[in-house]
Design a protein around this motif. Structure first.
Motif, PDB file in Angstrom:
ATOM      1  N   VAL A  20      25.790  40.354  57.834  1.00 48.55           N
ATOM      2  CA  VAL A  20      26.318  41.268  56.814  1.00 48.55           C
ATOM      3  C   VAL A  20      27.836  41.152  56.749  1.00 48.55           C
ATOM      4  O   VAL A  20      28.431  41.096  55.671  1.00 48.55           O
ATOM      5  CB  VAL A  20      25.892  42.731  57.105  1.00 48.55           C
ATOM      6  N   LEU A  21      28.488  41.076  57.914  1.00 48.68           N
ATOM      7  CA  LEU A  21      29.938  40.938  57.945  1.00 48.68           C
ATOM      8  C   LEU A  21      30.386  39.624  57.310  1.00 48.68           C
ATOM      9  O   LEU A  21      31.328  39.590  56.524  1.00 48.68           O
ATOM     10  CB  LEU A  21      30.445  41.021  59.391  1.00 48.68           C
ATOM     11  N   ALA A  22      29.686  38.539  57.620  1.00 51.86           N
ATOM     12  CA  ALA A  22      30.028  37.236  57.032  1.00 51.86           C
ATOM     13  C   ALA A  22      29.861  37.260  55.523  1.00 51.86           C
ATOM     14  O   ALA A  22      30.700  36.730  54.781  1.00 51.86           O
ATOM     15  CB  ALA A  22      29.167  36.138  57.643  1.00 51.86           C
ATOM     16  N   ALA A  23      28.817  37.879  55.032  1.00 48.92           N
ATOM     17  CA  ALA A  23      28.587  37.964  53.586  1.00 48.92           C
ATOM     18  C   ALA A  23      29.681  38.792  52.921  1.00 48.92           C
ATOM     19  O   ALA A  23      30.170  38.443  51.845  1.00 48.92           O
ATOM     20  CB  ALA A  23      27.220  38.574  53.308  1.00 48.92           C
ATOM     21  N   ALA A  24      30.097  39.874  53.575  1.00 49.77           N
ATOM     22  CA  ALA A  24      31.140  40.730  53.003  1.00 49.77           C
ATOM     23  C   ALA A  24      32.468  39.999  52.929  1.00 49.77           C
ATOM     24  O   ALA A  24      33.190  40.093  51.941  1.00 49.77           O
ATOM     25  CB  ALA A  24      31.285  42.005  53.829  1.00 49.77           C
ATOM     26  N   LEU A  25      32.796  39.246  53.956  1.00 56.38           N
ATOM     27  CA  LEU A  25      34.068  38.534  53.971  1.00 56.38           C
ATOM     28  C   LEU A  25      34.082  37.359  53.009  1.00 56.38           C
ATOM     29  O   LEU A  25      35.094  37.075  52.390  1.00 56.38           O
ATOM     30  CB  LEU A  25      34.385  38.052  55.392  1.00 56.38           C
ATOM     31  N   SER A  26      32.977  36.677  52.869  1.00 53.78           N
ATOM     32  CA  SER A  26      32.956  35.502  51.994  1.00 53.78           C
ATOM     33  C   SER A  26      32.780  35.873  50.527  1.00 53.78           C
ATOM     34  O   SER A  26      33.104  35.084  49.650  1.00 53.78           O
ATOM     35  CB  SER A  26      31.847  34.545  52.421  1.00 53.78           C
ATOM     36  N   ALA A  27      32.304  37.059  50.234  1.00 55.90           N
ATOM     37  CA  ALA A  27      32.080  37.456  48.841  1.00 55.90           C
ATOM     38  C   ALA A  27      33.379  37.507  48.057  1.00 55.90           C
ATOM     39  O   ALA A  27      33.423  37.161  46.884  1.00 55.90           O
ATOM     40  CB  ALA A  27      31.383  38.819  48.789  1.00 55.90           C
ATOM     41  N   CYS A  28      34.467  37.912  48.680  1.00 59.68           N
ATOM     42  CA  CYS A  28      35.739  38.014  47.970  1.00 59.68           C
ATOM     43  C   CYS A  28      36.395  36.664  47.783  1.00 59.68           C
ATOM     44  O   CYS A  28      37.137  36.467  46.844  1.00 59.68           O
ATOM     45  CB  CYS A  28      36.698  38.927  48.733  1.00 59.68           C
ATOM     46  N   GLY A  29      36.140  35.736  48.675  1.00 64.86           N
ATOM     47  CA  GLY A  29      36.790  34.445  48.604  1.00 64.86           C
ATOM     48  C   GLY A  29      36.089  33.451  47.706  1.00 64.86           C
ATOM     49  O   GLY A  29      36.653  32.434  47.337  1.00 64.86           O
ATOM     50  N   SER A  30      34.880  33.734  47.328  1.00 60.35           N
ATOM     51  CA  SER A  30      34.133  32.769  46.543  1.00 60.35           C
ATOM     52  C   SER A  30      34.453  32.903  45.054  1.00 60.35           C
ATOM     53  O   SER A  30      34.906  33.940  44.598  1.00 60.35           O
ATOM     54  CB  SER A  30      32.632  32.957  46.768  1.00 60.35           C
ATOM     55  N   ASP A  31      34.214  31.841  44.329  1.00 57.82           N
ATOM     56  CA  ASP A  31      34.445  31.864  42.890  1.00 57.82           C
ATOM     57  C   ASP A  31      33.346  32.665  42.205  1.00 57.82           C
ATOM     58  O   ASP A  31      32.174  32.586  42.583  1.00 57.82           O
ATOM     59  CB  ASP A  31      34.432  30.446  42.319  1.00 57.82           C
ATOM     60  N   PRO A  32      33.698  33.419  41.178  1.00 54.83           N
ATOM     61  CA  PRO A  32      32.684  34.162  40.434  1.00 54.83           C
ATOM     62  C   PRO A  32      31.833  33.206  39.602  1.00 54.83           C
ATOM     63  O   PRO A  32      32.243  32.086  39.297  1.00 54.83           O
ATOM     64  CB  PRO A  32      33.508  35.079  39.537  1.00 54.83           C
ATOM     65  N   ASP A  33      30.658  33.649  39.239  1.00 53.14           N
ATOM     66  CA  ASP A  33      29.780  32.871  38.377  1.00 53.14           C
ATOM     67  C   ASP A  33      30.461  32.671  37.030  1.00 53.14           C
ATOM     68  O   ASP A  33      31.061  33.604  36.497  1.00 53.14           O
ATOM     69  CB  ASP A  33      28.455  33.624  38.195  1.00 53.14           C
ATOM     70  N   ARG A  34      30.407  31.460  36.492  1.00 48.00           N
ATOM     71  CA  ARG A  34      31.068  31.202  35.209  1.00 48.00           C
ATOM     72  C   ARG A  34      30.215  30.313  34.328  1.00 48.00           C
ATOM     73  O   ARG A  34      29.417  29.507  34.803  1.00 48.00           O
ATOM     74  CB  ARG A  34      32.443  30.589  35.423  1.00 48.00           C
ATOM     75  N   ARG A  35      30.413  30.486  33.030  1.00 46.06           N
ATOM     76  CA  ARG A  35      29.746  29.664  32.021  1.00 46.06           C
ATOM     77  C   ARG A  35      30.801  29.210  31.023  1.00 46.06           C
ATOM     78  O   ARG A  35      31.727  29.953  30.709  1.00 46.06           O
ATOM     79  CB  ARG A  35      28.684  30.471  31.260  1.00 46.06           C
TER      80      ARG A  35
END
Length: 118
Positions: A20-35
């Motif tokens: 859960v901690l890893a998911a929380a930390l990586s969620a902000c650093g990842s690129d948002p979904d784009r089209r």
């Protein structure tokens, strides 16, 4: 026997908490979904028409209208990245052209207002 079960349960809790901690930390650093969408194709019922990714500049974030304008065959496409949209078929709606706004709307653990819009 009871000690083995207790050890198993506590290690499961620790491993689950780390996930859960890893998911929380990586969620902000990842690129948002784009089209990649055509800005000039907005339809009130469907949203923006999705076009081929090659029409959008790969690493760009939208800051000015019309920078992705390309002539494809006989038509001109005003393409740009559209972030965090609801996609239905070949259309995207309820997103934003601002990458930074899409990141601010981000997932679990991100700072930001969490407001929608676009």
């Amino acid at each position: 026997m009871a000690e083995t079960r207790r050890r198993l349960r506590s290690s499961t809790v620790v491993l689950g908490g780390m996930g859960v901690l890893a998911a929380a930390l990586s969620a902000c650093g990842s690129d948002p979904d784009r089209r990649c969408v055509d800005r000039d194709s907005y339809d009130y019922l469907n949203g923006y028409k999705i076009v081929a990714d090659k029409n959008c500049k790969s690493g760009s974030s939208s800051s000015s209208y019309g920078k992705g304008r390309k002539k494809t065959g006989k038509t001109t496409t005003n393409a740009d990245w559209y972030y965090d949209a609801d996609v239905s078929g070949r259309y995207a709606d309820n997103g934003t052209f601002s990458r930074s706004e899409a990141v601010d709307r981000g997932g679990f653990g991100c700072s930001g207002s969490g407001s929608g819009g676009g």
